[in-house]
Design an enzyme around this catalytic site. Structure first.
Site, PDB file in Angstrom:
ATOM      1  CD  GLN A 250      38.974  39.767  39.911  1.00 26.22           C
ATOM      2  OE1 GLN A 250      38.708  39.469  38.761  1.00 26.22           O
ATOM      3  NE2 GLN A 250      39.664  40.868  40.209  1.00 26.22           N
TER       4      GLN A 250
ATOM      5  CG  ASN B 162      33.526  39.545  35.357  1.00 26.74           C
ATOM      6  OD1 ASN B 162      34.727  39.578  35.623  1.00 26.74           O
ATOM      7  ND2 ASN B 162      32.764  40.605  35.478  1.00 26.74           N
TER       8      ASN B 162
ATOM      9  CB  CYS C 150      40.675  40.484  36.390  1.00 30.38           C
ATOM     10  SG  CYS C 150      41.629  41.930  35.876  1.00 30.38           S
TER      11      CYS C 150
ATOM     12  CG  HIS D  37      37.841  43.399  34.688  1.00 32.71           C
ATOM     13  ND1 HIS D  37      38.426  42.793  35.770  1.00 32.71           N
ATOM     14  CD2 HIS D  37      36.726  42.661  34.421  1.00 32.71           C
ATOM     15  CE1 HIS D  37      37.687  41.758  36.160  1.00 32.71           C
ATOM     16  NE2 HIS D  37      36.661  41.652  35.339  1.00 32.71           N
TER      17      HIS D  37
END
Length: 454
Positions: free
Chosen positions: A75, A396, A81, A375
């Protein structure tokens, strides 16, 4: 504040006594252990001095349940996110079903329409509170951050259902989607200026038609701003690719909606948000929503079912065991190592380093502003030992230079304390849980911690 009340409160306030501070200093300098710690912490920093190697030993990246995924996405310098995580759950299906390699869906396309819709959502909330004073908490809340990059699961569903999705090749990343600071700065300047105009139109008694005309002119400016900054979203495109066996494929004249239906085909109404918020104001097995939280006017309502942590983890495990990854939200900055990708309560031992007890319960952290969801990522695996989860594999969206090629390891205890939300299929819920979710939700204040945007 009433001046008499302020004076009364001031009488109870105590200033720091300099003699007491001098005593503190003398006691500190007389402690050789603290002076040794001082030298190390001053030179190396707090987290580096407190890092605990045992957290790495106890969180080896091997899992008994491991969903196949491709490379992680990135990102970059943006707060997207939540949409990266959602698009990644779709990407996992596409990689498997169509034998794709290193494929991504366009985050920039989704970003464009989210910004556009958030502008209209802000205008509507400003009009709804136009007769409230500027110092009212709701108006101050709206103006403090007219829009931002973050979002919630139901908000991304609203975008997907209205605008569809496209491959990254149809609308690649832009400089301003990869680094969104300037875009957010100037878009918020515009929205705050427009708030002045809209509130004045209401104060002047203008007709709804006149206000709507003014709002549409503002939205034209927003569209132009976004198109200049991010590019123009495609209305049609060709999907062209080679699969892992080098076979060539092309599908012509797709729309974002037809691409979603053909290549993703997930009924998003079959997914629900589950939270764990153990605060006194949110009893378990009840549903909740948050006032003024959303992006698409008339879109999907943000709605949660609050459950205890045992039920929370069982639902996540059930979806993973069926080969489907899980969107989740957490407070990623708490007790986690970015470079090595370890999320564990013993990642750092701050209590021993400073001889201070920093411990709070999950409820206390939520109630006192110490933690909230910051997040969103994707659960892609879990390690089951003796029938219970021990650690979790996390995809992630910070690129492959952190963690284990972009994947993190989350200890089970860390999940208990700092994970707040997962998204699972309705069919995994018990009849009692589904009935509780379907009930009319309790309305939470706009600033409630469960209104945090990942």
């Amino acid at each position: 504040m009433d001046s008499g009340l302020r004076i009364e409160r001031m009488r109870w306030m105590t200033a720091i006594n300099q003699e007491v501070t001098k005593k503190f200093n003398q006691e500190y300098l007389a402690n050789n252990k603290q002076l040794a710690l001082q030298r190390g912490v001053v030179k190396n920093g707090i987290t580096a001095s407190a890092e605990n190697i045992s957290a790495h030993v106890n969180n080896v990246p091997v899992f008994s349940v491991d969903v196949a995924t491709g490379k992680v996405s990135n990102q970059k310098q943006s707060g997207r996110c939540w949409m990266f995580a959602a698009l990644n759950t779709f990407r996992h299906k596409l990689l498997t079903n169509y034998q794709l390699k290193d494929f991504e869906l366009s985050q920039n396309y989704t970003f464009f329409w989210d910004k556009y819709e958030k502008a209209n959502y802000f205008y509507e909330n400003i009009l709804a509170t136009a007769t409230d004073s500027l110092d009212s908490r709701k108006v101050a809340f709206l103006l403090s951050m007219p829009q931002q990059d973050g979002g919630q699961w139901d908000m991304i569903v609203s975008i997907f259902q209205k605008y569809g999705i496209v491959p990254k090749s149809a609308m690649p990343e832009s400089s301003n989607s990869s680094n969104s600071r300037d875009l957010n700065n100037y878009l918020n300047k515009k929205l705050r200026k427009d708030a002045v105009t809209l509130r004045q139109l209401v104060a002047d008694g203008k007709t709804p038609e006149a206000i709507q005309t003014a709002k549409e002119e503002m939205l034209q400016d927003v569209y132009n701003f976004l198109a200049t900054s991010l590019g123009t979203p495609p209305e049609t495109f060709d999907f062209e690719y080679r699969d892992e066996e080098k076979n060539y494929h092309i599908d012509r004249n797709l729309t974002p909606q037809s691409f979603y239906e053909k290549y993703v085909g997930v009924d998003l109404d079959n997914y629900v948000s589950i939270i764990n918020a153990p605060t006194a104001d949110k009893p378990y097995d009840k549903s909740y929503t948050v006032e003024m939280l959303g992006n698409v006017v008339g879109g999907k309502e943000v709605k949660y079912l609050n459950v205890d942590m045992d039920a929370f983890k069982k639902l996540a495990i059930a979806q993973l065991e069926q080969g489907e990854s899980v969107w989740f939200g957490c407070d990623v900055g708490q007790s986690s190592t970015r470079d090595s990708g370890i999320m564990s309560l013993d990642a750092y031992d701050m209590n021993d380093l400073f001889d201070i007890d920093f411990t709070m319960t999950k409820a206390e952290r939520l109630d006192h502003g110490e933690s909230l969801m910051t997040h969103a990522m994707v659960l892609t695996g879990v390690d089951i030992i003796d029938g219970k989860s021990a650690k979790w594999k996390v995809e992630n969206s910070w690129g492959d230079k952190v963690g284990d090629k972009g994947f993190f390891v989350m200890s089970d205890a860390w999940m208990d304390e700092y994970t707040y939300q997962i998204v699972v299929r309705k069919d995994l819920l018990s009849p009692e849980q589904l009935a509780a979710f379907e009930e009319a939700p309790k309305l939470l204040a706009p600033w409630d911690p469960m209104g945090a945007l990942a």
